[in-house]
Design a protein around this motif. Structure first.
Motif, PDB file in Angstrom:
ATOM      1  N   SER A  69      48.305  37.382  36.624  1.00  0.00           N
ATOM      2  CA  SER A  69      48.419  36.166  37.437  1.00  0.00           C
ATOM      3  C   SER A  69      48.909  34.964  36.627  1.00  0.00           C
ATOM      4  O   SER A  69      49.704  34.168  37.152  1.00  0.00           O
ATOM      5  CB  SER A  69      47.104  35.859  38.159  1.00  0.00           C
ATOM      6  OG  SER A  69      46.001  35.892  37.281  1.00  0.00           O
ATOM      7  N   GLU A 116      39.325  32.053  30.751  1.00  0.00           N
ATOM      8  CA  GLU A 116      39.079  33.448  30.372  1.00  0.00           C
ATOM      9  C   GLU A 116      37.948  33.452  29.346  1.00  0.00           C
ATOM     10  O   GLU A 116      38.073  32.879  28.271  1.00  0.00           O
ATOM     11  CB  GLU A 116      40.358  34.081  29.805  1.00  0.00           C
ATOM     12  CG  GLU A 116      40.187  35.476  29.236  1.00  0.00           C
ATOM     13  CD  GLU A 116      39.528  36.476  30.181  1.00  0.00           C
ATOM     14  OE1 GLU A 116      39.996  36.655  31.319  1.00  0.00           O
ATOM     15  OE2 GLU A 116      38.514  37.087  29.771  1.00  0.00           O
ATOM     16  N   ASP A 152      39.328  35.662  40.730  1.00  0.00           N
ATOM     17  CA  ASP A 152      39.612  37.104  40.620  1.00  0.00           C
ATOM     18  C   ASP A 152      38.704  37.735  39.542  1.00  0.00           C
ATOM     19  O   ASP A 152      39.192  38.161  38.498  1.00  0.00           O
ATOM     20  CB  ASP A 152      41.100  37.257  40.276  1.00  0.00           C
ATOM     21  CG  ASP A 152      41.530  38.705  40.142  1.00  0.00           C
ATOM     22  OD1 ASP A 152      40.860  39.589  40.694  1.00  0.00           O
ATOM     23  OD2 ASP A 152      42.559  38.940  39.468  1.00  0.00           O
TER      24      ASP A 152
HETATM   25  C1  LIG Z   1      40.341  41.064  37.170  1.00  0.00           C
HETATM   26  S1  LIG Z   1      40.585  40.339  35.600  1.00  0.00           S
HETATM   27  C2  LIG Z   1      41.737  39.053  35.932  1.00  0.00           C
HETATM   28  C3  LIG Z   1      43.114  39.507  36.304  1.00  0.00           C
HETATM   29  C4  LIG Z   1      44.101  38.382  36.537  1.00  0.00           C
HETATM   30  N1  LIG Z   1      43.596  37.391  37.460  1.00  0.00           N
HETATM   31  C5  LIG Z   1      45.421  38.911  37.047  1.00  0.00           C
HETATM   32  O1  LIG Z   1      45.650  38.961  38.274  1.00  0.00           O
HETATM   33  O2  LIG Z   1      46.270  39.275  36.219  1.00  0.00           O
HETATM   34  C6  LIG Z   1      39.103  39.414  35.366  1.00  0.00           C
HETATM   35  C7  LIG Z   1      38.983  38.682  34.023  1.00  0.00           C
HETATM   36  O3  LIG Z   1      37.882  37.769  34.102  1.00  0.00           O
HETATM   37  C8  LIG Z   1      37.273  37.667  32.821  1.00  0.00           C
HETATM   38  N2  LIG Z   1      35.929  37.113  33.062  1.00  0.00           N
HETATM   39  C9  LIG Z   1      34.783  37.763  33.367  1.00  0.00           C
HETATM   40  N3  LIG Z   1      33.808  36.882  33.675  1.00  0.00           N
HETATM   41  C10 LIG Z   1      34.353  35.633  33.580  1.00  0.00           C
HETATM   42  C11 LIG Z   1      33.872  34.325  33.825  1.00  0.00           C
HETATM   43  N4  LIG Z   1      32.620  34.113  34.242  1.00  0.00           N
HETATM   44  N5  LIG Z   1      34.715  33.284  33.654  1.00  0.00           N
HETATM   45  C12 LIG Z   1      35.994  33.488  33.254  1.00  0.00           C
HETATM   46  N6  LIG Z   1      36.519  34.697  32.998  1.00  0.00           N
HETATM   47  C13 LIG Z   1      35.708  35.770  33.169  1.00  0.00           C
HETATM   48  C14 LIG Z   1      37.320  39.084  32.297  1.00  0.00           C
HETATM   49  O4  LIG Z   1      37.223  39.088  30.881  1.00  0.00           O
HETATM   50  C15 LIG Z   1      38.670  39.564  32.815  1.00  0.00           C
HETATM   51  O5  LIG Z   1      39.677  39.381  31.858  1.00  0.00           O
END
Ligand SMILES: C[S@@+](CC[C@H](N)C(=O)[O-])C[C@H]1O[C@@H](n2cnc3c(N)ncnc32)[C@H](O)[C@@H]1O
Length: 282
Positions: free
Chosen positions: A101, A119, A165
């Motif tokens: 994204s 992140e 996400d």
């Molecule tokens: C599903 S992936 C994101 C994919 C991205 N949005 C895309 O479409 O390319 C979720 C990410 O959130 C991170 N994450 C997990 N908990 C989080 C939090 N509370 N705040 C921010 N990032 C977090 C994880 O390390 C992971 O890299």
């Protein structure tokens, strides 16, 4: 935090989410006024589908690889153009790179737009910084995405998209999304909010939809795509998006896109699409 998006990049759930993200940004860029993107769970930003993680699962084969090789009707090709052009441009530079994204949002934004990427995972964030950190429009933060909803809304531009996400690896994610949406909407009622969710546990998804509907936000769209008919409790059988304040064109655009691509990406060759309003349009 064990989740690594590199295993899932470019899969059907990613394609659906990124197609919708691209449509919203394409709509924003019809006007010169600047916008802000807040991507609360950004991931590593850019992925290599030829790398070991992606090849281990092979998930992109039924997703972006199938889509890139498909013959699409002209209206579908046109709607997917902004998204697929970013993917094709990356590939033209060599390798099988795929935009997460952040890379997609940056590619579809202009000089006047600003983007915030949160992140929490240090390794994923380091990759994000290395891959996209040079872009002066982007701010990469080691901040909890849900806290960011309070800290960075409303944006100065008063125009923008918030993408939520999360990885869904901890219990309570659906609930955190609803609470986050409620708080964020209170601060930025004109923003576009896009929440991604897995369709795995049908009861949890039903409860989530009801809780979102009960917030009573005026324009809440539900977009879902099922890739598999048999729903085993722990298998991803589809994915969904809740979109609050979507551009007025988006519901029809997503219906057109998903109706065309779901037979390609569904494991039984059929696929089911649901596009409906959770709360009535005003
Ligand atoms: C599903 S992936 C994101 C994919 C991205 N949005 C895309 O479409 O390319 C979720 C990410 O959130 C991170 N994450 C997990 N908990 C989080 C939090 N509370 N705040 C921010 N990032 C977090 C994880 O390390 C992971 O890299």
């Amino acid at each position: 935090m064990n989740y690594r998006h590199a295993f899932h990049a470019g899969n059907p759930a990613d394609v659906m989410k990124h197609a919708a993200l691209a449509r919203v940004l394409a709509y924003f860029t019809r006007k010169d006024a600047p916008f802000r993107v807040l991507d609360t769970h950004a991931g590593a930003g850019l992925y290599d589908l030829g790398g070991a993680s992606a090849l281990r699962t092979g998930e992109a084969e039924k997703g972006i690889e199938t889509l890139l090789n498909a013959e699409l009707a002209p209206d579908v090709a046109q709607l997917l153009g902004p998204y697929l052009d970013v993917v094709r441009n990356l590939r033209a530079q060599g390798g099988r790179r795929y935009p997460g994204s952040p890379a997609l949002a940056l590619a579809l934004s202009r000089a006047q737009d600003r983007l915030i990427f949160c992140e929490l995972h240090p390794e994923e964030r380091a990759k994000l910084e290395k891959r996209l950190g040079d872009d002066g429009r982007a701010k990469i933060l080691a901040q909890d995405g849900y806290q960011a909803l309070g800290a960075h809304l409303p944006p100065r531009e008063r125009r923008g998209l918030v993408l939520v996400d999360p990885p869904f690896e901890e219990p309570g994610e659906f609930h955190r999304m609803v609470a986050g949406l409620e708080a964020a909407y209170r601060r930025f009622a004109t923003g576009v909010f896009m929440l991604w969710y897995p369709i795995k546990d049908l009861q949890a998804v039903d409860r989530f939809r009801r809780e979102v509907a009960n917030l009573g936000l005026p324009k809440t769209l539900r977009v879902e795509l099922d890739f598999a008919e048999v729903r085993k409790r722990d298998t991803l059988s589809g994915s969904g998006l809740i979109i609050v304040n979507p551009p007025f064109t988006l519901a029809e655009e997503m219906r057109t896109i998903l109706t065309a691509i779901s037979p390609l990406m569904a494991f039984d060759g059929k696929g089911r699409v649901r596009v409906s309003w959770l709360t009535a349009e005003r």
